[in-house]
Design a protein around this motif. Structure first.
Motif, PDB file in Angstrom:
ATOM      1  N   LYS A   1      79.203  46.541  32.002  1.00 53.75           N
ATOM      2  CA  LYS A   1      79.316  45.853  31.180  1.00 53.75           C
ATOM      3  C   LYS A   1      80.096  45.160  30.447  1.00 53.75           C
ATOM      4  O   LYS A   1      80.593  43.659  29.685  1.00 53.75           O
TER       5      LYS A   1
ATOM      6  N   SER B   1      70.725  44.067  33.674  1.00 52.07           N
ATOM      7  CA  SER B   1      71.815  44.598  33.216  1.00 52.07           C
ATOM      8  C   SER B   1      71.855  46.371  31.761  1.00 52.07           C
ATOM      9  O   SER B   1      72.085  46.000  31.497  1.00 52.07           O
TER      10      SER B   1
ATOM     11  N   ASP C   1      72.091  39.050  32.996  1.00 51.40           N
ATOM     12  CA  ASP C   1      71.681  39.833  32.967  1.00 51.40           C
ATOM     13  C   ASP C   1      70.880  41.015  34.068  1.00 51.40           C
ATOM     14  O   ASP C   1      69.980  42.031  34.192  1.00 51.40           O
TER      15      ASP C   1
END
Lengths: 116, 111
Positions: free
Chosen positions: B68, B52, B31
């Protein structure tokens, strides 16, 4: 000092000897990390110290590797009975805040270890 | 990119051009991502980071993009200068104390 200081900058040793590598972090930095970098490769995590907490030793490759840190100051990485595959640059980094609060680690210039 | 032993992937660009360095990360649970620059004989130096919950972050002459969906990170350097010549590493944090570094990409800037 102004940055992270590591010594020695270069160390050549014979297989089977013990070596000690020293790291002086930036004053006031509570987090201290050791990484290993083999030639032409990325960095491998070895160990992490944060204040007076128990260190995270999950990256140490074998029981020949150990590290200590006194409070929030100097750290020493010791490799016993060195093997040729231990040859690498050993990098120390410190930061004011630990991960994951910040990824801005301040690295020293490393100690290059060559095991003959 | 991936590195294979000593053979780092190399990006060669003309001075003044823009550079794009790519990185594929391994863990969808990561993250937090950081780019580092390493000049010869020196330790890595922090460039820029991104969490993230963001897709893009800009710094001075640098931009980091995070996708992502395909677990891809890129570093864009605008108006590349000779001083930008170095090896660039992406690193990911999955919570906890460890950064996992990629293999690095060598950027060479031609005058």
């Amino acid at each position: 000092g102004a940055g992270v200081s590591q010594s020695p900058s270069n160390k050549v040793t014979e297989k089977g000897k013990d070596v000690e590598l020293r790291c002086d972090p930036i004053s006031g930095h509570t987090a201290l990390y050791w990484y290993r970098q083999r030639l032409g490769q990325g960095l491998e995590f070895l160990i992490y110290f944060q204040g007076n907490s128990a260190p995270d030793k999950s990256g140490l490759p074998s029981d020949r590797f150990s590290a200590e840190r006194t409070g929030e100051s100097v750290s020493t990485l010791t490799i016993q009975r060195t093997q040729q595959e231990d040859s690498a640059v050993y990098l120390c980094a410190s930061s004011y805040n630990p991960l994951p609060n910040t990824g801005e680690l301040f690295f020293g210039e490393g100690s290059r270890l060559t095991v003959l | 990119g991936e590195s294979v032993g000593l053979h780092l992937p190399t990006l060669s660009v003309q001075e003044g051009d823009n550079s794009i360095i790519n990185c594929a990360y391994s863990n969808s649970a990561s993250d937090y991502f950081i780019w580092y620059k390493q000049e010869s004989g020196k330790g890595p130096q922090f460039i820029i980071d991104i969490r993230s919950n963001m897709d893009k972050r800009q710094g001075q002459r640098v931009t980091v993009l995070l996708n992502k969906t395909v677990k891809h990170l890129s570093l864009q350097i605008a108006a590349t200068q000779p001083g930008d010549s170095a090896v660039y590493f992406c690193a990911e944090n999955r919570a906890g104390n460890m950064l996992t570094f990629g293999g690095g990409t060598r950027l060479m800037v031609k005058p």
